[in-house]
Design an enzyme around this catalytic site. Structure first.
Site, PDB file in Angstrom:
ATOM      1  N   ALA A   1      47.183  96.269  53.423  1.00 38.22           N
ATOM      2  CA  ALA A   1      48.297  96.622  54.309  1.00 38.22           C
ATOM      3  C   ALA A   1      47.686  97.126  55.610  1.00 38.22           C
ATOM      4  O   ALA A   1      47.418  98.319  55.779  1.00 38.22           O
ATOM      5  CB  ALA A   1      49.155  97.693  53.663  1.00 38.22           C
TER       6      ALA A   1
ATOM      7  N   SER B   1      48.628 105.928  58.864  1.00 37.04           N
ATOM      8  CA  SER B   1      48.301 105.016  57.770  1.00 37.04           C
ATOM      9  C   SER B   1      49.590 104.585  57.086  1.00 37.04           C
ATOM     10  O   SER B   1      50.668 104.701  57.671  1.00 37.04           O
ATOM     11  CB  SER B   1      47.341 105.712  56.797  1.00 37.04           C
ATOM     12  OG  SER B   1      46.806 104.769  55.892  1.00 37.04           O
ATOM     13  N   ASN B   2      49.515 104.084  55.867  1.00 35.69           N
ATOM     14  CA  ASN B   2      50.724 103.660  55.160  1.00 35.69           C
ATOM     15  C   ASN B   2      50.579 103.900  53.661  1.00 35.69           C
ATOM     16  O   ASN B   2      49.544 104.366  53.201  1.00 35.69           O
ATOM     17  CB  ASN B   2      51.034 102.191  55.480  1.00 35.69           C
ATOM     18  CG  ASN B   2      49.900 101.284  55.058  1.00 35.69           C
ATOM     19  OD1 ASN B   2      49.582 101.167  53.880  1.00 35.69           O
ATOM     20  ND2 ASN B   2      49.252 100.658  56.039  1.00 35.69           N
ATOM     21  N   GLU B   3      51.608 103.553  52.929  1.00 41.96           N
ATOM     22  CA  GLU B   3      51.724 103.902  51.504  1.00 41.96           C
ATOM     23  C   GLU B   3      50.935 103.010  50.551  1.00 41.96           C
ATOM     24  O   GLU B   3      51.019 103.189  49.345  1.00 41.96           O
ATOM     25  CB  GLU B   3      53.198 103.819  51.099  1.00 41.96           C
ATOM     26  CG  GLU B   3      54.039 104.989  51.548  1.00 41.96           C
ATOM     27  CD  GLU B   3      53.739 106.254  50.751  1.00 41.96           C
ATOM     28  OE1 GLU B   3      53.350 106.157  49.583  1.00 41.96           O
ATOM     29  OE2 GLU B   3      53.883 107.330  51.343  1.00 41.96           O
TER      30      GLU B   3
END
Ligand code: CTP
Length: 204
Positions: free
Chosen positions: A88, A21-23
């Site tokens: 995102a 995943s991402n921030e």
């Protein structure tokens, strides 16, 4: 207007308990949904996995992966007047999602995960957007404006919001808004709520 907003990260599972995943915190997309609702619009918010309360009066649809998000987005874009793509989206996903926990061989010192490219959600829905207005986001670490402009054109968006990495999770952000006519509009150290209101007014 009926405004469709995507927010947050997507999650791409490796096995039942692990994922890529991402921030992204989802705060920008949720601020946009709140701002659009406050200005009297009908709002549908497609949210990746985030821990944020749903803004009052907003219809929220939760999704996990990029491909889940694409399914909902396709349906919802048909009946929307505008799309703000603040999510995102993960660019890649593991080739397969294992049914059981992944047991790696100990002692080998390295692991390989094969990744497949996810579809570009925005590109695939905005290709035939007709009169509908589309806002993209770009997060760049260098050559921001040039890259953001190229993305806006490639994804057939009307506007693109250029962020720096400081935007991730932060409450105050500096962004540059670019349009297809070559105009630029900079907002420095504003709250996400302020940036959201300006973006919604722009769509109007
Ligand atoms: N986006 C999308 N689908 C993807 C990736 C991105 O719809 N698979 C959207 C994002 O929601 C955002 C915009 O496209 O509005 C820009 O995303 P970004 O990840 O910066 O663009 P990429 O084309 O993935 O470029 P990069 O490789 O630089 O990350």
């Amino acid at each position: 207007m009926r405004i469709l907003i995507t927010a947050g990260p997507t999650r791409e599972y490796i096995d039942p308990v692990r994922y890529l995943s991402n921030e992204s915190s989802g705060k920008m997309g949720f601020a946009l949904a709140a701002a659009a609702r406050r200005r009297g619009h009908e709002v549908v918010l497609i949210a990746g996995p985030v821990c944020l309360p749903t803004p009052k009066g907003v219809e929220r649809i939760d999704v996990i992966s990029a491909r889940d998000m694409l399914k909902v987005l396709r349906d919802q874009f048909k009946v929307a007047d505008a799309l703000v793509m603040a999510a995102a989206v993960a660019d890649f996903r593991p080739r397969r999602r294992l049914r059981g926990k992944w047991k790696a061989k100990e002692g080998s010192g390295k692991l390989n995960i094969e990744l497949l490219e996810n579809p570009d959600l925005l590109k695939s829905v905005a290709r035939r957007k007709g009169e509908r207005k589309v806002v993209a986001f770009a997060l760049e670490t260098s050559e921001g404006k040039r890259r953001a402009r190229a993305k806006m054109v490639a994804k057939n968006a009307d506007f693109i919001v250029l962020n720096g990495v400081a935007a991730l999770g932060g409450d105050r952000i500096s962004v540059t808004l670019l349009d297809r006519e070559g105009n630029e509009f900079e907002m420095l150290q504003r709250t996400k709520a302020e940036v959201a209101r300006v973006l919604i007014e722009l769509l109007e």
